[in-house]
Enzyme design. Structure first.
Site, PDB file in Angstrom:
ATOM      1  N   LYS A  92      -0.487  -9.639   2.973  1.00 11.41           N
ATOM      2  CA  LYS A  92       0.221  -9.110   4.149  1.00 11.41           C
ATOM      3  C   LYS A  92      -0.746  -8.240   4.940  1.00 11.41           C
ATOM      4  CE  LYS A  92       3.243  -5.586   4.077  1.00 11.41           C
ATOM      5  NZ  LYS A  92       2.555  -4.653   5.025  1.00 11.41           N
ATOM      6  N   ASP A 109      -1.080  -6.461  -0.262  1.00 12.21           N
ATOM      7  CA  ASP A 109      -1.037  -5.774   1.034  1.00 12.21           C
ATOM      8  C   ASP A 109      -2.436  -5.275   1.405  1.00 12.21           C
ATOM      9  OD1 ASP A 109       0.251  -4.771   3.234  1.00 12.21           O
ATOM     10  OD2 ASP A 109       1.162  -3.064   2.209  1.00 12.21           O
ATOM     11  N   GLU A 135      -0.961  -5.631   8.467  1.00  9.14           N
ATOM     12  CA  GLU A 135      -0.224  -4.937   9.528  1.00  9.14           C
ATOM     13  C   GLU A 135      -0.785  -5.347  10.887  1.00  9.14           C
ATOM     14  OE1 GLU A 135       0.312  -0.710   9.021  1.00  9.14           O
ATOM     15  OE2 GLU A 135       1.062  -0.959   6.978  1.00  9.14           O
ATOM     16  N   GLU A 138       9.512  -3.987  10.633  1.00  5.01           N
ATOM     17  CA  GLU A 138       9.833  -2.669  10.070  1.00  5.01           C
ATOM     18  C   GLU A 138      10.225  -1.698  11.181  1.00  5.01           C
ATOM     19  OE1 GLU A 138       7.025  -1.012   7.281  1.00  5.01           O
ATOM     20  OE2 GLU A 138       8.086   0.916   7.223  1.00  5.01           O
ATOM     21  N   ASP A 171       0.841  -1.207   0.000  1.00  5.43           N
ATOM     22  CA  ASP A 171       0.000   0.000   0.000  1.00  5.43           C
ATOM     23  C   ASP A 171       0.875   1.256   0.000  1.00  5.43           C
ATOM     24  OD1 ASP A 171       0.860  -0.040   2.626  1.00  5.43           O
ATOM     25  OD2 ASP A 171      -1.134   0.164   3.520  1.00  5.43           O
ATOM     26  N   SER A 172       2.202   1.061   0.072  1.00  9.80           N
ATOM     27  CA  SER A 172       3.135   2.181  -0.137  1.00  9.80           C
ATOM     28  C   SER A 172       2.917   2.813  -1.508  1.00  9.80           C
ATOM     29  CB  SER A 172       4.581   1.695  -0.016  1.00  9.80           C
ATOM     30  OG  SER A 172       4.800   0.557  -0.822  1.00  9.80           O
TER      31      SER A 172
END
Ligand code: KIV
Length: 266
Positions: A114, A84, A116, A183, A45-46
């Site tokens: 993925k 993501d 978070e 991270e 999502d970056s």
């Protein structure tokens, strides 16, 4: 070479071989990552920041993530594709979490997702795995928590915060995650988590002791220069090179040098 599987990724840790992961968001970036032999491509999502020009990742939607994952899937021959989960695609309910995770596999062509979080999403990780959706968890500096963290700050610096992250990592592994992104944490803590877990850790800003590393495509190639985090190593300066190339084209058009005879039809 066949498509890289979850089992291949797990085997790499067991054999002490490092895992190279990179983000990609479209056909050309995925083709470059795949041809370069990257093990796993994260459609992160970056993309909200480096492709869409947003301030942070929070506005990125599920539909946008699926759109980009489809482009990546069209390009990739070998790498594993990981989608993501964007902000608010999994937080509100278990049903949201499983349905949206499933979209990455069903519509996007990804192998895994993925998410978070560690302990706070453990029940959702379990539910996804029960639906045969492989999950990579992500702890430490989690960009979707920017407002709770008060900015992008290194996490796990105090002993109690470090202990909490070690616990989170174990909970994610116990819930069934096949891998864990670490991270923005101190490298000694990343080493301890990596030694504690049997699943591979993938670091970004977490030092050299993780089982693998991930970088953002635009950071690695020097395509994004609004800010450059300390953990980024630039292997090229493609934005500068591209600006120079486009300047040259503009000058040649203005001077009547382009197109020449070889670019013209008789
Ligand atoms: O969105 C992303 O690209 C990520 C990686 C940097 C881990 O979450």
């Amino acid at each position: 070479m066949a498509k890289i599987t979850i089992q291949d990724i797990l085997k790499k840790k067991a054999e002490g071989r490092k895992i190279a992961m990179l983000t990609a968001y479209d056909y050309p970036s995925a083709q470059i990552a795949d041809e370069a032999g990257i093990d796993a491509i994260l459609v992160g999502d970056s993309l909200g920041v480096v492709v869409q020009g947003l301030e942070n990742t929070l506005p990125v939607t599920m539909d946008e993530m699926i759109y980009h994952t489809k482009m990546v899937a069209r390009a990739v021959k070998n790498a594993m594709i990981i989608g993501d989960m964007p902000f608010m695609s999994y937080q509100a309910s278990m049903e949201d979490a499983v349905r949206n995770a499933g979209r990455f596999l069903k519509e996007g062509g990804a192998t895994a997702i993925k998410i978070e979080g560690g302990a706070e999403v453990a029940d959702k990780i379990r539910a996804m795995i029960r639906s045969d959706i492989p999950v990579m968890a992500h702890i430490g500096l989690t960009p979707q928590s920017i407002h709770r963290m008060g900015g992008y700050k290194v996490q796990g610096k105090t002993r109690s915060a470090a202990r909490r992250l070690i616990e989170e990592a174990k909970v994610a592994e116990d819930a069934g995650a096949f891998s864990l992104v670490l991270e923005g944490i101190p490298m000694a803590l990343a080493r301890e988590i990596t030694k504690t877990l049997s699943i591979p850790t993938i670091g970004i800003g977490a030092g050299p002791h993780c089982d693998g590393q991930v970088l953002v495509f635009h950071d690695l190639l020097g395509l994004f220069d609004r800010f450059v985090p300390k953990f980024v190593k630039r292997y090229a300066h493609m934005k500068q090179d591209a600006v120079r190339a486009v300047e040259k084209y503009r000058e040649e058009v203005e001077k009547g040098i382009f197109p020449a005879e070889e670019q013209s039809f008789k």
